[in-house]
Design a protein around this motif. Structure first.
Motif, PDB file in Angstrom:
ATOM      1  N   UNK A  54       0.852  -1.191   0.000  1.00 46.66           N
ATOM      2  CA  UNK A  54       0.000   0.000   0.000  1.00 46.66           C
ATOM      3  C   UNK A  54       0.886   1.237   0.000  1.00 46.66           C
ATOM      4  N   UNK A  55       0.469   2.245  -0.771  1.00 47.31           N
ATOM      5  CA  UNK A  55       1.201   3.516  -0.827  1.00 47.31           C
ATOM      6  C   UNK A  55       0.230   4.678  -0.678  1.00 47.31           C
ATOM      7  N   UNK A  56       0.565   5.618   0.179  1.00 50.89           N
ATOM      8  CA  UNK A  56      -0.154   6.890   0.293  1.00 50.89           C
ATOM      9  C   UNK A  56       0.839   7.955  -0.161  1.00 50.89           C
ATOM     10  N   UNK A  57       0.720   8.463  -1.362  1.00 47.98           N
ATOM     11  CA  UNK A  57       1.765   9.344  -1.907  1.00 47.98           C
ATOM     12  C   UNK A  57       2.039  10.594  -1.073  1.00 47.98           C
ATOM     13  N   UNK A  58       0.982  11.273  -0.649  1.00 47.96           N
ATOM     14  CA  UNK A  58       1.127  12.470   0.199  1.00 47.96           C
ATOM     15  C   UNK A  58      -0.055  12.458   1.164  1.00 47.96           C
ATOM     16  N   UNK A  89       6.037   9.140   2.288  1.00 48.72           N
ATOM     17  CA  UNK A  89       7.248   9.937   2.522  1.00 48.72           C
ATOM     18  C   UNK A  89       6.918  11.407   2.785  1.00 48.72           C
ATOM     19  N   UNK A  90       5.701  11.818   2.465  1.00 47.90           N
ATOM     20  CA  UNK A  90       5.341  13.238   2.597  1.00 47.90           C
ATOM     21  C   UNK A  90       4.134  13.392   3.510  1.00 47.90           C
ATOM     22  N   UNK A  91       4.376  13.878   4.738  1.00 48.68           N
ATOM     23  CA  UNK A  91       3.296  14.101   5.701  1.00 48.68           C
ATOM     24  C   UNK A  91       3.278  15.581   6.073  1.00 48.68           C
ATOM     25  N   UNK A  92       2.128  16.210   5.935  1.00 46.78           N
ATOM     26  CA  UNK A  92       1.990  17.628   6.289  1.00 46.78           C
ATOM     27  C   UNK A  92       0.846  17.766   7.282  1.00 46.78           C
ATOM     28  N   UNK A  93       1.071  18.570   8.310  1.00 45.62           N
ATOM     29  CA  UNK A  93       0.106  18.610   9.407  1.00 45.62           C
ATOM     30  C   UNK A  93      -1.168  19.382   9.064  1.00 45.62           C
ATOM     31  N   UNK A  94      -1.052  20.385   8.221  1.00 46.45           N
ATOM     32  CA  UNK A  94      -2.226  21.224   7.958  1.00 46.45           C
ATOM     33  C   UNK A  94      -3.328  20.414   7.265  1.00 46.45           C
ATOM     34  N   UNK A  95      -4.567  20.541   7.718  1.00 46.57           N
ATOM     35  CA  UNK A  95      -5.678  19.810   7.102  1.00 46.57           C
ATOM     36  C   UNK A  95      -6.157  20.519   5.836  1.00 46.57           C
ATOM     37  N   UNK A 109       6.660  20.496  -3.572  1.00 40.66           N
ATOM     38  CA  UNK A 109       6.349  19.132  -4.034  1.00 40.66           C
ATOM     39  C   UNK A 109       6.375  19.082  -5.554  1.00 40.66           C
ATOM     40  N   UNK A 110       7.012  18.040  -6.101  1.00 39.02           N
ATOM     41  CA  UNK A 110       6.885  17.803  -7.539  1.00 39.02           C
ATOM     42  C   UNK A 110       6.359  16.389  -7.723  1.00 39.02           C
ATOM     43  N   UNK A 111       5.650  16.172  -8.803  1.00 41.53           N
ATOM     44  CA  UNK A 111       5.071  14.849  -9.040  1.00 41.53           C
ATOM     45  C   UNK A 111       6.189  13.818  -9.264  1.00 41.53           C
ATOM     46  N   UNK A 112       7.289  14.271  -9.839  1.00 49.46           N
ATOM     47  CA  UNK A 112       8.424  13.356 -10.069  1.00 49.46           C
ATOM     48  C   UNK A 112       8.994  12.874  -8.732  1.00 49.46           C
ATOM     49  N   UNK A 113       9.136  13.809  -7.779  1.00 46.47           N
ATOM     50  CA  UNK A 113       9.687  13.426  -6.464  1.00 46.47           C
ATOM     51  C   UNK A 113       8.711  12.528  -5.719  1.00 46.47           C
ATOM     52  N   UNK A 114       7.434  12.832  -5.832  1.00 45.00           N
ATOM     53  CA  UNK A 114       6.426  11.991  -5.165  1.00 45.00           C
ATOM     54  C   UNK A 114       6.516  10.560  -5.711  1.00 45.00           C
ATOM     55  N   UNK A 115       6.572  10.430  -7.023  1.00 48.02           N
ATOM     56  CA  UNK A 115       6.650   9.093  -7.629  1.00 48.02           C
ATOM     57  C   UNK A 115       7.960   8.403  -7.232  1.00 48.02           C
ATOM     58  N   UNK A 116       9.051   9.146  -7.240  1.00 45.61           N
ATOM     59  CA  UNK A 116      10.346   8.551  -6.896  1.00 45.61           C
ATOM     60  C   UNK A 116      10.340   8.023  -5.459  1.00 45.61           C
ATOM     61  N   UNK A 131      -3.562   4.972  -2.253  1.00 45.23           N
ATOM     62  CA  UNK A 131      -4.670   5.821  -1.796  1.00 45.23           C
ATOM     63  C   UNK A 131      -4.375   7.285  -2.069  1.00 45.23           C
ATOM     64  N   UNK A 132      -5.249   7.934  -2.800  1.00 46.37           N
ATOM     65  CA  UNK A 132      -5.105   9.362  -3.058  1.00 46.37           C
ATOM     66  C   UNK A 132      -5.440  10.188  -1.820  1.00 46.37           C
ATOM     67  N   UNK A 133      -5.335  11.493  -1.945  1.00 48.28           N
ATOM     68  CA  UNK A 133      -5.723  12.414  -0.867  1.00 48.28           C
ATOM     69  C   UNK A 133      -6.955  13.175  -1.345  1.00 48.28           C
TER      70      UNK A 133
END
Ligand SMILES: Nc1ncnc2c1ncn2[C@@H]1O[C@H](COP(=O)(O)OP(=O)(O)OP(=O)(O)O)[C@@H](O)[C@H]1O
Ligand SMILES: C[C@H](N)[C@@H](CCCCCC(=O)O)NC(=O)O
Ligand SMILES: [Mg+2]
Length: 266
Positions: A54-58, A89-95, A109-116, A131-133
């Motif tokens: 399972x992957x949650x990208x951001x 790999x990318x967790x941000x506190x703001x809702x 954030x770049x989509x390339x870095x997220x995918x990498x 799972x998307x956000x």
């Protein structure tokens, strides 16, 4: 990425099966559905439990550590052994939408870095549930929406939606958006336990919403998940999901390689 999507992948990730779980909104139950499907798939192939990841990208809205981020919930509810930081790999506190939450945190954030960031997971697992956000048209980076990530991954999408009044409009609009971008849609899961669900006793639409979505979109609705699903027991979550959903479309979207003993999907 997946041979099941009409899209062409240009992501630098190993080729494999995958399903992207998106939704009509935030809070509709994508995390519980993603965990439930992972629990079902992993239970079907206990000897190869490492096969489904399972992957949650951001993720945004919580701080890692208290068990409330989606990555931590996914690990617990699906019975994964990965660290939550490996799932996301990318967790941000703001809702807020990921693009905005990242900007507030001073991260570009770049989509390339997220995918990498997912390369280790994609190397470890043969099948990935992502799972998307929020919903499909949520800003992911300064330039891209979540739907752009689905396109780049080349995965078919599953749409999670509320079961009650209003869901037909939201679901058909989401289907239109994804289709317009060339995304293959594997199905829709309705969820009676979504955070803002109306009481199904007071809502006569719940009996007809699945049929309306199928009639006007041609996309199969796999079923309706009941409220009160457990996030602490992968086995119970898998059992209740199997009872509630027709998973033949899931199995068609994610053909599993035969196990060493020759067993395929049961
Ligand atoms: N069927 C269900 N049974 C029990 N609880 C549920 C169910 N569906 C949703 N919930 C609860 O409703 C809340 C919202 O669901 P969830 O976090 O899965 O939404 P989401 O679509 O993943 O949201 P996000 O956009 O933040 O990722 C959570 O607290 C979740 O545990
Ligand atoms: C904060 C939420 N929980 C969610 C992001 C939702 C953004 C919704 C933006 C919008 O549709 O207006 N984050 C996440 O799924 O990690
Ligand atoms: Mg979630």
């Amino acid at each position: 990425m997946s041979s099941n999507s009409g899209s062409t992948s240009n992501a630098p990730l190993p080729h494999q099966n995958g399903l992207f779980i998106t939704g009509t909104d935030t809070g509709v139950g994508k995390t519980i559905v993603t965990a439930a499907l992972a629990a079902v798939l992993r239970a079907e192939r206990p000897g190869l439990s490492k096969e489904v990841g399972v992957w949650k990208p951001v993720q945004s809205g919580e701080r890692m550590g208290a068990g409330r981020t989606d990555a931590e919930r996914l690990v617990q509810a699906a019975g994964l052994t990965d660290a939550p930081e490996e799932l996301c790999a990318y967790t941000f506190e703001a809702p807020l939408a990921p693009a905005v939450a990242a900007r507030l945190a001073g991260v570009r954030l770049t989509i390339e870095a997220v995918i990498a960031s997912a390369i280790p997971l994609f190397q470890r697992y043969g099948t990935m549930l992502v799972e998307g956000a929020g919903g499909a048209a949520v800003p992911l980076t300064e330039k891209e929406l979540v739907a752009d990530l689905i396109v780049k991954l080349g995965m078919p999408a599953l749409i999670v939606a509320r079961s009650g009044l209003g869901t037909v409009n939201h679901t058909l609009l989401t289907i239109d958006k994804l289709r317009s971008m060339g995304v293959t849609i594997a199905g829709v899961v309705l969820n009676d336990g979504a955070a803002t669900a109306t009481s199904s006793c007071d809502d006569p639409s719940v009996n007809g919403n699945a049929a309306l979505i199928e009639q006007y979109s041609g996309i199969p609705v796999w079923g309706t998940l009941p409220r009160g699903l457990p996030e602490h027991s992968p086995a119970q979550l898998a059992e209740r999901t199997r009872k509630a959903l027709d998973l033949s479309a899931l199995k068609a979207a994610l053909p599993m390689a035969p196990a060493a003993g020759g067993a395929d999907w049961s």
